[in-house]
Motif scaffolding. Structure first.
Motif, PDB file in Angstrom:
ATOM      1  N   GLY A  98      -4.473  -8.436  -3.476  1.00  0.00           N
ATOM      2  CA  GLY A  98      -5.102  -7.997  -2.230  1.00  0.00           C
ATOM      3  C   GLY A  98      -5.014  -9.070  -1.159  1.00  0.00           C
ATOM      4  O   GLY A  98      -5.045 -10.265  -1.461  1.00  0.00           O
ATOM      5  N   ASP A  99      -4.957  -8.603   0.106  1.00  0.00           N
ATOM      6  CA  ASP A  99      -5.023  -9.593   1.184  1.00  0.00           C
ATOM      7  C   ASP A  99      -6.441 -10.158   1.307  1.00  0.00           C
ATOM      8  O   ASP A  99      -6.674 -11.090   2.076  1.00  0.00           O
ATOM      9  CB  ASP A  99      -4.507  -9.019   2.517  1.00  0.00           C
ATOM     10  CG  ASP A  99      -5.373  -7.912   3.060  1.00  0.00           C
ATOM     11  OD1 ASP A  99      -6.258  -7.416   2.342  1.00  0.00           O
ATOM     12  OD2 ASP A  99      -5.159  -7.522   4.237  1.00  0.00           O
ATOM     13  N   SER A 100      -7.376  -9.596   0.512  1.00  0.00           N
ATOM     14  CA  SER A 100      -8.701 -10.219   0.389  1.00  0.00           C
ATOM     15  C   SER A 100      -8.583 -11.655  -0.109  1.00  0.00           C
ATOM     16  O   SER A 100      -9.544 -12.419  -0.009  1.00  0.00           O
ATOM     17  CB  SER A 100      -9.579  -9.405  -0.561  1.00  0.00           C
ATOM     18  OG  SER A 100      -8.928  -9.213  -1.801  1.00  0.00           O
ATOM     19  N   GLU A 156     -12.139   3.190   0.623  1.00  0.00           N
ATOM     20  CA  GLU A 156     -13.071   2.056   0.654  1.00  0.00           C
ATOM     21  C   GLU A 156     -14.288   2.365   1.506  1.00  0.00           C
ATOM     22  O   GLU A 156     -14.164   2.757   2.675  1.00  0.00           O
ATOM     23  CB  GLU A 156     -12.356   0.795   1.185  1.00  0.00           C
ATOM     24  CG  GLU A 156     -13.314  -0.403   1.275  1.00  0.00           C
ATOM     25  CD  GLU A 156     -12.629  -1.757   1.402  1.00  0.00           C
ATOM     26  OE1 GLU A 156     -11.396  -1.845   1.269  1.00  0.00           O
ATOM     27  OE2 GLU A 156     -13.363  -2.744   1.644  1.00  0.00           O
ATOM     28  N   LYS A 197       0.842  -1.929  -0.796  1.00  0.00           N
ATOM     29  CA  LYS A 197      -0.285  -1.179  -0.242  1.00  0.00           C
ATOM     30  C   LYS A 197      -0.373  -1.438   1.260  1.00  0.00           C
ATOM     31  O   LYS A 197      -0.139  -2.557   1.716  1.00  0.00           O
ATOM     32  CB  LYS A 197      -1.610  -1.580  -0.910  1.00  0.00           C
ATOM     33  CG  LYS A 197      -2.819  -0.815  -0.347  1.00  0.00           C
ATOM     34  CD  LYS A 197      -4.098  -1.038  -1.143  1.00  0.00           C
ATOM     35  CE  LYS A 197      -4.814  -2.315  -0.805  1.00  0.00           C
ATOM     36  NZ  LYS A 197      -5.208  -2.430   0.625  1.00  0.00           N
ATOM     37  N   LEU A 238      -3.847  -5.489  -8.120  1.00  0.00           N
ATOM     38  CA  LEU A 238      -3.566  -5.538  -6.687  1.00  0.00           C
ATOM     39  C   LEU A 238      -3.662  -6.985  -6.225  1.00  0.00           C
ATOM     40  O   LEU A 238      -4.694  -7.627  -6.405  1.00  0.00           O
ATOM     41  CB  LEU A 238      -4.606  -4.700  -5.925  1.00  0.00           C
ATOM     42  CG  LEU A 238      -4.584  -4.853  -4.403  1.00  0.00           C
ATOM     43  CD1 LEU A 238      -3.334  -4.236  -3.802  1.00  0.00           C
ATOM     44  CD2 LEU A 238      -5.838  -4.247  -3.781  1.00  0.00           C
ATOM     45  N   VAL A 292     -12.732  -6.668  -7.025  1.00  0.00           N
ATOM     46  CA  VAL A 292     -12.079  -7.980  -6.928  1.00  0.00           C
ATOM     47  C   VAL A 292     -12.476  -8.834  -8.143  1.00  0.00           C
ATOM     48  O   VAL A 292     -13.654  -8.885  -8.519  1.00  0.00           O
ATOM     49  CB  VAL A 292     -12.500  -8.667  -5.608  1.00  0.00           C
ATOM     50  CG1 VAL A 292     -12.116 -10.136  -5.605  1.00  0.00           C
ATOM     51  CG2 VAL A 292     -11.886  -7.936  -4.404  1.00  0.00           C
ATOM     52  N   TYR A 318      -5.254 -12.744  -7.994  1.00  0.00           N
ATOM     53  CA  TYR A 318      -4.404 -13.486  -7.062  1.00  0.00           C
ATOM     54  C   TYR A 318      -3.509 -14.553  -7.671  1.00  0.00           C
ATOM     55  O   TYR A 318      -2.786 -15.231  -6.947  1.00  0.00           O
ATOM     56  CB  TYR A 318      -5.287 -14.161  -5.996  1.00  0.00           C
ATOM     57  CG  TYR A 318      -6.358 -13.253  -5.441  1.00  0.00           C
ATOM     58  CD1 TYR A 318      -6.022 -12.194  -4.607  1.00  0.00           C
ATOM     59  CD2 TYR A 318      -7.697 -13.451  -5.763  1.00  0.00           C
ATOM     60  CE1 TYR A 318      -7.003 -11.351  -4.097  1.00  0.00           C
ATOM     61  CE2 TYR A 318      -8.686 -12.613  -5.259  1.00  0.00           C
ATOM     62  CZ  TYR A 318      -8.327 -11.573  -4.424  1.00  0.00           C
ATOM     63  OH  TYR A 318      -9.298 -10.743  -3.924  1.00  0.00           O
ATOM     64  N   ILE A 331     -13.556   2.123  -3.942  1.00  0.00           N
ATOM     65  CA  ILE A 331     -14.337   0.877  -3.911  1.00  0.00           C
ATOM     66  C   ILE A 331     -15.445   1.155  -2.891  1.00  0.00           C
ATOM     67  O   ILE A 331     -15.184   1.356  -1.717  1.00  0.00           O
ATOM     68  CB  ILE A 331     -13.477  -0.361  -3.594  1.00  0.00           C
ATOM     69  CG1 ILE A 331     -14.366  -1.610  -3.489  1.00  0.00           C
ATOM     70  CG2 ILE A 331     -12.585  -0.193  -2.358  1.00  0.00           C
ATOM     71  CD1 ILE A 331     -13.615  -2.936  -3.593  1.00  0.00           C
ATOM     72  N   ALA A 380      -8.264  -6.439  -8.144  1.00  0.00           N
ATOM     73  CA  ALA A 380      -7.601  -7.368  -7.226  1.00  0.00           C
ATOM     74  C   ALA A 380      -7.649  -8.753  -7.853  1.00  0.00           C
ATOM     75  O   ALA A 380      -8.731  -9.237  -8.202  1.00  0.00           O
ATOM     76  CB  ALA A 380      -8.286  -7.366  -5.857  1.00  0.00           C
ATOM     77  N   ASP A 416      -0.362  -6.253  -1.447  1.00  0.00           N
ATOM     78  CA  ASP A 416      -1.023  -5.791  -0.225  1.00  0.00           C
ATOM     79  C   ASP A 416      -0.239  -6.334   0.972  1.00  0.00           C
ATOM     80  O   ASP A 416      -0.032  -7.542   1.088  1.00  0.00           O
ATOM     81  CB  ASP A 416      -2.445  -6.361  -0.209  1.00  0.00           C
ATOM     82  CG  ASP A 416      -3.458  -5.431   0.410  1.00  0.00           C
ATOM     83  OD1 ASP A 416      -3.080  -4.333   0.873  1.00  0.00           O
ATOM     84  OD2 ASP A 416      -4.653  -5.806   0.411  1.00  0.00           O
ATOM     85  N   VAL A 432      -6.349   4.318  -1.870  1.00  0.00           N
ATOM     86  CA  VAL A 432      -7.639   3.631  -2.003  1.00  0.00           C
ATOM     87  C   VAL A 432      -8.603   4.214  -0.973  1.00  0.00           C
ATOM     88  O   VAL A 432      -8.235   4.386   0.196  1.00  0.00           O
ATOM     89  CB  VAL A 432      -7.480   2.108  -1.777  1.00  0.00           C
ATOM     90  CG1 VAL A 432      -8.847   1.421  -1.671  1.00  0.00           C
ATOM     91  CG2 VAL A 432      -6.651   1.483  -2.899  1.00  0.00           C
ATOM     92  N   VAL A 434     -11.473   0.187  -8.050  1.00  0.00           N
ATOM     93  CA  VAL A 434     -10.940  -1.162  -7.869  1.00  0.00           C
ATOM     94  C   VAL A 434     -12.080  -2.091  -7.481  1.00  0.00           C
ATOM     95  O   VAL A 434     -12.972  -1.722  -6.727  1.00  0.00           O
ATOM     96  CB  VAL A 434      -9.807  -1.214  -6.802  1.00  0.00           C
ATOM     97  CG1 VAL A 434     -10.240  -0.658  -5.460  1.00  0.00           C
ATOM     98  CG2 VAL A 434      -9.259  -2.639  -6.648  1.00  0.00           C
ATOM     99  N   HIS A 454      -4.478   3.357   1.834  1.00  0.00           N
ATOM    100  CA  HIS A 454      -5.822   2.762   1.891  1.00  0.00           C
ATOM    101  C   HIS A 454      -6.492   3.266   3.166  1.00  0.00           C
ATOM    102  O   HIS A 454      -6.023   2.942   4.262  1.00  0.00           O
ATOM    103  CB  HIS A 454      -5.686   1.229   1.894  1.00  0.00           C
ATOM    104  CG  HIS A 454      -6.996   0.484   1.894  1.00  0.00           C
ATOM    105  ND1 HIS A 454      -7.038  -0.876   1.595  1.00  0.00           N
ATOM    106  CD2 HIS A 454      -8.268   0.846   2.158  1.00  0.00           C
ATOM    107  CE1 HIS A 454      -8.305  -1.297   1.673  1.00  0.00           C
ATOM    108  NE2 HIS A 454      -9.068  -0.262   2.036  1.00  0.00           N
TER     109      HIS A 454
END
Ligand code: KIV
Ligand code: NA
Length: 276
Positions: free
Chosen positions: A43-45, A182, A113, A41, A215, A24, A203, A22, A83, A180, A213, A137
């Motif tokens: 990610g929305d993280s 998790e 995703k 990815l 981050v 950004y 993850i 992940a 994401d 995914v 995966v 996911h």
């Protein structure tokens, strides 16, 4: 190198491990590409890691698109997966297709995703039918944090593990190219990996998944606000960053920076005329 595609990832199951990260922005995407990462990815993280929110719920389509575009510019041959943020696909099939389409069309991602299993199978089927590769996911799905009551390990009972397997199977049947897993017990992830025909990307899901995966900021030791058990730091760049920034601050305060080598000169005649 040609760009990795969703079918390439699907075909890797049982052949080689899939490496996903992940990340950004443009610079981190370039670093991931240089390291040979298969899939980046967005990610929305990023809501937590980049924007400082406490969970992933408040990040918007526009914020995600902004970062997806930047990553796509730096990703080189890595597959870019966008994401889909909370409430951009849950409410209806039409909304899911429209928003997923924006990530390919405006964001230049190669796939999207979504979080969830059987409940979102209609959305997955419609997106796939529209030509949009979808990564599933399941397990700990952070967009369900309010309903789950926190970020906790999922599928710890036999019943919950069977539900998770049914969800992963439904995603495969709906056309996801991978899924995914998790934060679930390793034996559950191993069983899902054995049974579902698409690659599993773990993850916090043990060693038997088809890929992994993490981050970017966790791998490099740049984010210390939350440190889940499943994170392994492969570097201590946070400490190095503070040391470098401290060095910069000290050099400015001591007038050690900038030096002559960082400064520009002008022709002596021009300088004399200017100073006169
Ligand atoms: O947002 C994210 O970074 C993710 C991965 C951890 C799978 O969803
Ligand atoms: Na996410």
């Amino acid at each position: 190198m040609p760009r990795t595609t969703a079918p390439d990832v699907a075909a890797a199951k049982g052949v080689r491990k899939i490496v996903m990260l992940a990340a950004y922005d443009f610079t981190s995407a370039r670093l991931a590409e240089a390291a040979g990462v298969d899939v980046i990815l967005v990610g929305d993280s990023l809501a937590m890691v980049v924007l400082g929110h406490d969970d992933t719920l408040s990040v918007t389509m526009e914020e995600m698109l902004h970062h997806v575009r930047a990553v796509a510019r730096g990703a080189g041959s890595a597959l870019v997966v966008a994401d889909m943020p909370f409430m951009s696909y849950q409410a209806s099939v039409e909304m899911a297709v429209t928003n997923a389409g924006r990530f390919l069309k405006e964001g230049r991602a190669g796939a999207v995703k979504v979080e969830g299993g059987r409940a979102i199978a209609p959305q997955v089927r419609a997106m796939v039918a529209a030509g949009i590769p979808v990564l599933g996911h399941v397990g700990l799905t952070p967009q369900h944090v309010a309903a789950l009551g926190g970020f906790k390990v999922q599928s710890k009972t036999a019943q919950a593990a069977a539900e998770l397997l049914a969800d992963a199977m439904a995603l495969a049947e709906a056309g996801c190219f991978a899924v995914v897993l998790e934060c679930i017990p390793a034996p559950v992830a191993a069983a899902v990996t054995r049974v579902v025909p698409i690659p599993t990307i773990g993850i916090g899901a043990g060693p038997d998944c088809d890929g992994q995966v993490l981050v970017f900021h966790d791998v490099l030791g740049l984010y210390d606000r939350i440190r889940p058990r499943f994170v392994k730091q492969f570097g201590e760049l946070g400490e190095q960053a503070v040391a470098a920034l401290t060095g910069y601050a000290e050099a400015v305060r001591n007038s050690d920076f900038p030096g002559e080598e960082h400064s520009f000169s002008m022709a002596p005649e021009a300088q004399t005329a200017f100073e006169a």
